[in-house]
Scaffold this motif. Structure first.
Motif, short mmCIF file in Angstrom:
data_model
loop_
_atom_site.label_atom_id
_atom_site.label_comp_id
_atom_site.label_asym_id
_atom_site.label_seq_id
_atom_site.Cartn_x
_atom_site.Cartn_y
_atom_site.Cartn_z
N PRO A 45 0.83 -1.21 0.00
CA PRO A 45 0.00 0.00 0.00
C PRO A 45 0.86 1.26 0.00
N GLN A 46 0.34 2.31 -0.62
CA GLN A 46 1.02 3.59 -0.68
C GLN A 46 0.38 4.53 0.35
N ILE A 47 1.22 5.22 1.10
CA ILE A 47 0.73 6.08 2.19
C ILE A 47 1.09 7.52 1.88
N GLU A 74 5.93 4.30 0.06
CA GLU A 74 5.48 2.92 0.19
C GLU A 74 5.53 2.50 1.65
N ASN A 75 4.72 1.52 2.00
CA ASN A 75 4.68 1.01 3.37
C ASN A 75 6.08 0.57 3.81
N ILE A 118 2.45 0.18 8.34
CA ILE A 118 1.12 -0.31 8.70
C ILE A 118 1.29 -1.44 9.72
N ILE A 158 -1.46 3.09 11.45
CA ILE A 158 -0.25 3.52 10.77
C ILE A 158 0.71 4.10 11.80
N GLU A 191 -5.99 5.54 9.61
CA GLU A 191 -6.03 6.25 8.34
C GLU A 191 -7.04 7.40 8.41
N GLU A 203 -2.88 8.99 4.95
CA GLU A 203 -3.96 8.37 4.19
C GLU A 203 -3.38 7.28 3.30
N ILE A 204 -4.07 6.15 3.23
CA ILE A 204 -3.71 5.08 2.29
C ILE A 204 -4.40 5.38 0.97
#
Length: 508
Positions: A187-189, A284-285, A328, A334, A374, A427-428
């Motif tokens: 996932p991108q944060i 990136e996570n 995460i 997060i 998030e 935010e994801i």
């Protein structure tokens, strides 16, 4: 109770017969072999193999006077008669067996005790049951060969692969041949940071300097010393007294007929500085994101050398900076390591160094670790700073006279108020779909038209019939682990040095 199996092996001098050959000889009723006419006096070595829980019978032509087993934990030797030795396998491993025969000869045996096949099968069955229980629906296979445990099939993820290896290791040394399903993209944060600051200042200055260049044949002045008075020179032959003004303050009066003057400081000031920075950085996570909107300023460093001195120019960054690492957690929250910073050049507090004006840095920064869900927000930094400085000076006695004493007093007041707040929101996010409208700025003025009829961004459309390679569904464990290792940092030629700034050196 499982019955032991006995095998008979004949030993003659330095000759060792295998289990199958010895069994065949006894089945045919053959007598034990006799010694050769010339018995060797040299020690001889033979190989002997036995299974755990079974026995081997050594039948020797010459009487045995003494028996010794190297490690009794693997095998044991028992003399049945003067010519027969019974070897029992106790545990898998290797040891030595030495026989002393009548007449002085010795027999050496390398004894290998192999694991029982039935025990090995029991262990494998137990491992298979545990794998089916812990990983239902996953295709995991276990087999054994020559004491090694081969683990194959397809695991759901790396965690399942590691746990399967741990379970299989109870049966022996594991060779991991598992494939692992290719995981989905990380996932991108997106981290949104609001850095707001308001600095206000108020000042009030009031003071007077009175000077005379000849009033009453007197040259002199009256000052509290808080604000710079004019410099006076005494009269000489042909010249009169003069006043030199280094700072007229903001009010100046001189009466030529009276040879009397005054410089007055009466000033009120207000200052306001507002800073609103909203850097947004995507990472990136588990990977670090970094952002800098500002620049680098050079500052000299004077160093002594054997031939004199040299000036080294180094660069320091300033501006709006954001560094953070989002992770995460298993709880779905997060965890953030975040360090926002806002800095600017301050020449009013700078220094002179070898003829160079080196500015100071006005900096505000926060470094902390927080955990939140998030879309939630935290105010990770806040500052309310109120300061008031007052300086009052007067001339003794005369400064205490009502009304008139005000001319012999000076006062300076400064008030500052600083308010600062730093808010972060993670935010994801998902990437913009292919073909969707990209975000653009609203440019106040149009640019010049393109000089080329071909677009500079190619290709706009993929070639007809072009197919992309499908992503693999599974891959070997070691290959997946290799692909997940962090990449090497970018090497930017001519960029910053490891100390945080580029430098150049030249003679002074």
């Amino acid at each position: 109770m499982r019955a032991k199996a006995y095998f008979i092996v004949s030993c003659v001098g330095a000759t060792f017969l295998s289990i199958s050959a010895a069994a065949a000889l006894h089945a045919q009723g053959s007598a034990p072999l006799s010694h050769a006419s010339a018995v060797s006096k040299q020690d001889s070595s033979n190989d002997l193999s036995v299974v755990v829980g079974r026995s081997v019978l050594l039948d020797c032509a010459q009487p045995i006077e003494r028996v010794s087993v190297g490690l009794g934990g693997f095998a044991e030797a028992t003399a049945i008669s003067r010519n027969e030795i019974l070897i029992n396998g106790k545990a898998a491993g290797e040891t030595s067996l030495i026989l002393w025969e009548k007449g002085g000869n010795r027999e050496f045996f390398n004894v290998t005790v192999r694991a029982s096949l039935s025990n090995s099968n029991d262990s494998l069955d137990a491992v298979r049951r545990e794998l089916r229980k812990e990983f239902p629906g996953q295709d995991l296979k276990v087999s054994s060969d020559n004491g090694a445990i081969f683990l194959s099939g397809t695991a759901k993820d790396l965690t399942s692969s590691d746990r399967a290896v741990q379970i299989a290791s109870v049966a022996g040394k594991v060779v991991n041949l598992l494939n692992v399903e290719v995981p989905a993209a990380q996932p991108q944060i997106l981290l949104k940071v609001i850095f707001a600051s308001v600095d206000r200042s108020m000042s009030n200055q009031l003071g007077i300097n009175i000077f005379s260049t000849g009033l009453g044949n007197t040259v002199g002045g009256v000052t509290t010393g808080q604000f710079s008075p004019p410099g006076l020179s005494l009269p000489s032959s042909g010249t009169s007294a003069a006043a030199t003004l280094s700072n007229e303050l903001n009010l100046f009066a001189f009466f030529p007929g009276l040879n009397l003057g005054a410089t007055i400081q009466a000033l009120e000031g207000k200052g306001l500085v507002q800073v609103l920075a909203e850097p947004n950085v995507l990472a990136e996570n588990g990977k670090q994101g970094s952002f800098l909107a500002g620049g680098e300023y050079p500052y000299p460093v004077v160093q002594g050398t054997s031939t004199g001195t040299s000036v080294s120019i180094q660069f320091k960054e300033f501006g709006i900076r954001l560094n953070f690492i989002p992770t995460i957690t298993p709880r779905g929250t997060i965890h953030l390591q975040v360090a926002p910073e806002v800095s600017s050049l301050d020449f009013s507090n700078g220094v002179q160094l070898s003829g160079f004006q080196v500015p100071a840095i006005d900096i505000r920064k926060v470094k902390t670790e927080i955990e939140l869900s998030e879309g939630q927000s935290f105010a990770i930094g806040g500052l309310l700073d109120n300061r008031e400085t007052e300086t009052f000076q007067k001339i003794p006695f005369i400064g205490n006279i009502p009304v008139l004493g005000k001319f012999f007093q000076s006062i300076s007041k400064t008030k500052t108020n600083t308010e600062l707040i730093v808010i972060v929101t993670p935010e994801i996010v998902q990437p913009i779909p292919a073909g969707a409208t990209l975000p653009k700025l609203n440019y106040p003025s149009d640019f010049m038209p393109h000089n080329s009829i071909l677009p500079m961004h190619t290709p706009d459309d993929k070639a007809a019939g072009a197919a992309t390679a499908p992503s693999p569904v599974t891959m070997p464990v070691e290959k997946l682990i290799e692909s997940m290792k962090p990449e090497k940092p970018l090497a930017i030629e001519g960029g910053m040095n490891p100390a945080g700034g580029a430098s150049s050196t030249g003679p002074k």
